[in-house]
Design a protein around this motif. Sequence first.
Motif, mmCIF file in Angstrom:
data_model
loop_
_atom_site.group_PDB
_atom_site.id
_atom_site.type_symbol
_atom_site.label_atom_id
_atom_site.label_comp_id
_atom_site.label_asym_id
_atom_site.label_seq_id
_atom_site.Cartn_x
_atom_site.Cartn_y
_atom_site.Cartn_z
ATOM 1 N N LYS A 1 -13.924 106.624 -34.346
ATOM 2 C CA LYS A 1 -13.170 107.406 -33.358
ATOM 3 C C LYS A 1 -12.944 106.633 -32.056
ATOM 4 O O LYS A 1 -12.060 106.975 -31.280
ATOM 5 C CB LYS A 1 -13.889 108.727 -33.050
ATOM 6 N N SER B 1 -13.046 116.031 -35.420
ATOM 7 C CA SER B 1 -11.660 115.910 -35.868
ATOM 8 C C SER B 1 -11.360 114.437 -36.184
ATOM 9 O O SER B 1 -11.902 113.534 -35.539
ATOM 10 C CB SER B 1 -10.717 116.450 -34.804
ATOM 11 N N ASN C 1 -9.311 112.124 -35.622
ATOM 12 C CA ASN C 1 -8.378 111.357 -34.792
ATOM 13 C C ASN C 1 -9.148 110.361 -33.940
ATOM 14 O O ASN C 1 -10.339 110.547 -33.677
ATOM 15 C CB ASN C 1 -7.594 112.305 -33.874
ATOM 16 N N SER D 1 -5.345 116.028 -32.536
ATOM 17 C CA SER D 1 -6.027 116.305 -33.798
ATOM 18 C C SER D 1 -5.047 116.298 -34.966
ATOM 19 O O SER D 1 -3.935 116.799 -34.856
ATOM 20 C CB SER D 1 -6.720 117.662 -33.725
ATOM 21 N N GLU E 1 -8.614 123.940 -33.092
ATOM 22 C CA GLU E 1 -9.970 123.695 -33.571
ATOM 23 C C GLU E 1 -10.771 124.991 -33.684
ATOM 24 O O GLU E 1 -10.322 126.055 -33.249
ATOM 25 C CB GLU E 1 -10.636 122.662 -32.659
#
Length: 319
Positions: free
Chosen positions: A56, A144, A146, A152, A181
């Motif tokens: 990430k 998430s 991303n 996201s 989310e």
Amino acid sequence: MNVSSLQILPDAAQGYDQAATVLRDGGLVAFPTETVYGLGADACNDHAVARIYDAKGRPSFNPLIVHFANLDAVKQHVKWTAEADLLSQTFWPGPLTLVLPKKPTSPISRLVTAGLETLAVRMPAHPTARSLFTAFGGPIAAPSANRSGQISPTLASHVIQGMEGRIEAVLDGGPCAVGVESTIVGLTDKPVLLRPGGITEEQLRDCLGRPIAIRKNAEAISAPGQLSSHYAPTAAVRLNATEWNAGEMRLGFGDVACDLNLSPQEDLVEAASHLFDYLHRLDSKGHPVIAVSPIPHHGLGVAINDRLSRAAAPRDTGS
Ligand code: AMP
Ligand code: MG
């Protein structure tokens, strides 16, 4: 860490089995939930969890939500409450995350909670996610899918765009339905809404039979790891130690003689995987100072140094 190819796995039994194998081998698999695509790792494997933060590209360790297939499995890891019962009966499986006290016996990596004594747990409704959880059979840590600072992902193609070369596989289950989310509710004291999301405040109020408190502090919502209440060792922490003083516990990095070494080979993912565990272990020896070798300030080293400098900062004594 560089991964040569990203496998796109089908939403079928063979895909779930292949994804479960990647997870068992310490790899990363993105999978759809009803909210967004999650980036999953074996929640009990320190190194796999460290790879999530690396993939990430986060500059700090934000605690991760752990995903489960069923309620019995959840209850092995957290102290269950009457409100957790009420909310889970109404909204699980679904887009609701509960933050509960972690059981001391839980084998979940300390890196998942970034040192907190609470654990965020969720049981998604998406059939693809549930099939993966059943095939894998253990808790899956997943933020998430991303890169830090990007939006996201709600499609497998979004995941591929952001994560190619960083993760082993994505389970392609088509578009996510909710796109926002999960709602996060804290249940360590009276119920508090920590993050708005797929389940609304009104739905929570109707279920609990009373209004729910709302955490106002935006920073606390996005980064509870930065709160002063967050885990800090009892010992003082001395950073960038190139030599050791008598009586200190020595947390090394690289080719140094020390009590515990974050990574003799200077591998930052390995160092991150040990960080919280080693701080706890050295702290439990009861010495007044933990001295830490310099950690290079690139890649995961940025998040490691962020955590270490918080641990070394003057303490709010709580008085
Ligand atoms: P994401 O997985 O990207 O949806 O982000 C996870 C969110 O859950 C972050 O905002 C975290 O700060 C929050 N979170 C995870 N664990 C905890 C916890 N133990 N206490 C409070 N918030 C948490
Ligand atoms: Mg996110």
